[in-house]
Scaffold this active site. Structure first.
Site, short mmCIF file in Angstrom:
data_model
loop_
_atom_site.label_atom_id
_atom_site.label_comp_id
_atom_site.label_asym_id
_atom_site.label_seq_id
_atom_site.Cartn_x
_atom_site.Cartn_y
_atom_site.Cartn_z
N GLN C 199 1.42 -6.12 -8.02
CA GLN C 199 2.28 -4.79 -7.64
C GLN C 199 3.04 -4.45 -8.88
OE1 GLN C 199 2.39 -3.83 -4.18
NE2 GLN C 199 0.38 -5.25 -4.20
N GLY C 240 7.65 -0.81 3.52
CA GLY C 240 6.43 -1.44 2.79
C GLY C 240 6.17 -0.73 1.54
N HIS C 241 5.29 -1.29 0.65
CA HIS C 241 4.74 -0.23 -0.60
C HIS C 241 4.22 0.87 -0.59
CE1 HIS C 241 0.67 -3.02 -1.05
NE2 HIS C 241 0.79 -2.28 0.13
N ASN C 242 4.66 1.85 -1.29
CA ASN C 242 4.05 3.09 -1.44
C ASN C 242 4.42 4.04 -0.29
OD1 ASN C 242 1.62 1.28 -2.74
ND2 ASN C 242 2.01 2.88 -3.79
#
Lengths: 344, 344, 344
Positions: C199, C240-242
């Site tokens: 990440q 969450g990511h993105n």
């Protein structure tokens, strides 16, 4: 910062990928297909992004053999491009170098044993009889209580708490705010008042587990709460006391498992799903997001509960009928029991 | 570590339990029926474990009178074996001895008043005008802001934050990562932008409350957020501003209560259940796990919402029909309104 | 403590409100209509509290013009009394004065740049290459990792973690326990074991955002996780990511957004609602509490899922029928397809 760089040929060799195109191209970072530029590696795994391939300015792309057919750029061919990409990307994201030693501000109980090759950061506190192995990073602000063990190569990023009797295997990664080993929620009602049931067990975490930010894993009441190896927990997950989770099971954010549930290996638990206490779930079960597991599961497969989203006005009409569902079914049953050919 | 040990006769006497069998047997720890060995005490409360009794190697077992009939081993007979066990188990899990004094690394505002019999751990910080009573433990990394009060015998295990104007009663136990007194979520939309509504109230927590790891309790907007005595909150619970929770109410992990809701005494709120804002719930209400309380509750009893778990394929078929439920009901109604004896 | 005080006339002038009654009345704090006394200002926005107006002992009340008709006390008339009250209340809740400088206990990497007009509290740690602007407060126990930026006037109350590559705009307010920039949950299954997908992205937070206690926002996998300006997140939210969240969107406590979802501007997400990964939600969408967003939303409006609360006994009957819903619908369909006039 200048990071590492590798030629595509070196990458192909290192990870056993088939190279198509120019092996001398040098890669120094990774990017998405849509945004990659010179010196960047991208990947194509999900077919829905295939249309981006032709226009991508990536210097090289990891993809399947069939996607590589007719692709004019440099390709690294992999049976599973996402897995291959994950491995390659790690080359460009080396962990910060270990800085062994105990920060001057850290407070360490004299009975704790800390390997000289471990790194203990600022404002960390380490309790009595705890042991920390080589290659461990205890980041800033972590609290390690009494009788804990942290296995080789584990990393507690920052502000992680291991309350008491928590044993971590090797290469465990724990993100900030996680709390392992707090008292389980054990109460008994005694003449109108709660009395606390002492929580005396610990938490055991297998090798290669990852535990997300602000996730909580309670200590067992009598025996331990246990995570097998390679269990992956996202953020804000709650694991009650005496829960057992099998190897290679992964849970998405905000999932919750009540006390004494047993979950098999290779399960996937969706975000915000709940599992009631004392249930047993066999291996290779998949629970979709926000489902509530209300009974034990003996057969592998995918399970769900809940209602799909709809416009509120439509939802109101249908939800109101849910209250009449039993009555409705009874009426339909009753009607069917009166055979039509006898009606007349 | 060698802990305390007691004879079964001493235990029977201390807790008023009826002894059957050998009173001289010495107990030094507790265990589960299945795993107990010599020197260990177990309990039998849930009938589903009755079959384990005959084979248990426990030196003594706490159980009901009817289970003790015909049992050949040493028994401690109790009307409520779980309550009795909780009390006995506490004998073998004494709290770590208080170490009064302020750790050299702690930062204490000159206007704070800390009783000499309180213990303040490493990296704790105590804000202006806060008062900490005798017997209190402020664990490592706790942040106590301005104008807080912590009553006698309360324990903040580690990394607890009391932001501002938080008043704790006596013997309150707070687990790591909990945040009390952060601003409530008060916003007003002004010409397309949010403006913050100042949050000026505090949090009041009654005697004997327990608050779980990473649980959050916001300060009131104007008046206080209030927990009555003996309220028990598990981990990862969210309590909005101005909520009031009655005495002896318990909530399981991940429950959430929106702002200005009022919850009665002796309620039980299941895991991940939600309660909407401004609702009123009377005493002795039980909400099952993951239910959403969408209206006030005036009658004691058990309440639920949600859908039970089923295999995903089956769920998909049924869930798709939910969208047609109102239409379906109307069609059944219409059919019933055409009396059959007039059809012909 | 003695706080600031203002005459009602001064308040009216400062905020452009119409004054009715005695402008010389001095106000020194705010209160609810029901409990306000001399020297206190209250507000009436929600019609359900109108009956409290006549009996309120508040020295002045902010209200709409129509409520002010016939009111005998001092009134400040506003088109939106809640907004006006929010602004006035801020007068009486001034932020604690900035105390520029770095606390002696803080640990700051030599390569970090901290403006002399920033305040860094006890036990804070600031990583390599991070930059902190003027007017910023980094409260006690905060951990700022490498390559972070904190814009002018932002406040990290206490025990906030910015793991790495987190960039905050101006006037961002973050409550205790929040974790920004932890690794996203990126895993690939490789021959029966998980491998971690690196990440490498960051988190970007726009101006004027507020982030609640124990909320978590993961760093992007490759690109960044992005919050637009004036986004308001309550406590215990998981992003969450993105994920990308548009300007002026607000989410209530315990909401969760899975990776790579895109949420528009001016959306309202209810408490404990979930949004699945990779979905797109357009501007001005409202999701009710505890709903699960299972598909992209292209039209503004209100959306819901779930089942309303009912007594458990009633719920059990109806929920059992849910499993038969598809069958029930088929039976009703079949019956309708046999026209009655052909039955005979």
């Amino acid at each position: 910062m200048t990071g590492p760089s590798y030629s595509v040929a070196e990458i192909a060799k290192r990870f056993g990928l088939e190279l198509r195109g120019d092996g001398d191209t040098v890669i120094s970072s990774v990017a998405t297909l849509a945004r990659a530029g010179a010196g960047q590696l991208a990947f194509l795994a999900n077919p829905r992004y295939r249309s981006q391939l032709a226009e991508s300015a990536a210097s090289a792309v990891v993809m399947r053999a069939d996607d590589a057919q007719g692709h004019s750029g440099t390709a690294l061919v992999a049976a599973d491009p996402y897995v291959a990409f994950a491995k390659v990307a790690a080359l460009f994201d080396p962990p910060p170098p270990l800085q062994p030693g105990i920060h001057a501000s850290a407070v360490v109980d004299p009975s704790a044993r800390i390997d000289p090759q471990a790194q203990v950061g600022p404002f960390a506190s380490i309790g009595a009889r705890s042991r920390i192995a080589a290659g461990v990073v205890v980041g800033p602000g972590c609290v390690i209580g009494e009788d804990c063990e942290i296995g080789e190569g584990s990393v507690l990023v920052a502000r992680v708490t291991l309350v008491r009797r928590v044993r971590l295997g090797k290469r465990v990664l724990i993100h900030p705010g996680a709390v392992l080993g707090a008292d389980g929620f054990g109460l008994a009602m005694d003449a109108g008042r709660w009395i606390k049931v002492p929580q005396q067990g610990g938490v055991v975490v297998g090798d290669d587990c990852e535990i997300g930010a602000n996730t909580t894993i309670d200590r067992g009441a009598i025996e331990d709460t246990v995570l097998g190896e390679d269990v992956r927990l996202d953020n804000q997950i709650q694991i009650g006391h005496n829960v057992r989770i099998g190897a290679h099971t992964a849970m998405a954010g905000c999932a919750a498992v009540a006390g004494s549930a047993t979950i098999g290996s290779h399960c996937l638990v969706g975000g915000a799903a709940g599992i009631l206490g004392h249930l047993e779930i066999c291996d290779r079960v998949m629970i979709t997001a926000m489902s509530l597991v209300t009974h034990s599961i003996r057969e592998p497969g995918e399970y769900s509960s809940g209602i799909p989203l709809m416009p509120n006005r439509e939802w109101r009409r249908n939800a109101a009928r849910f209250r009449q569902l039993d009555t409705l079914a009874r009426r339909v049953n009753a009607r069917e029991k009166t055979p039509r050919d006898k009606e007349d």
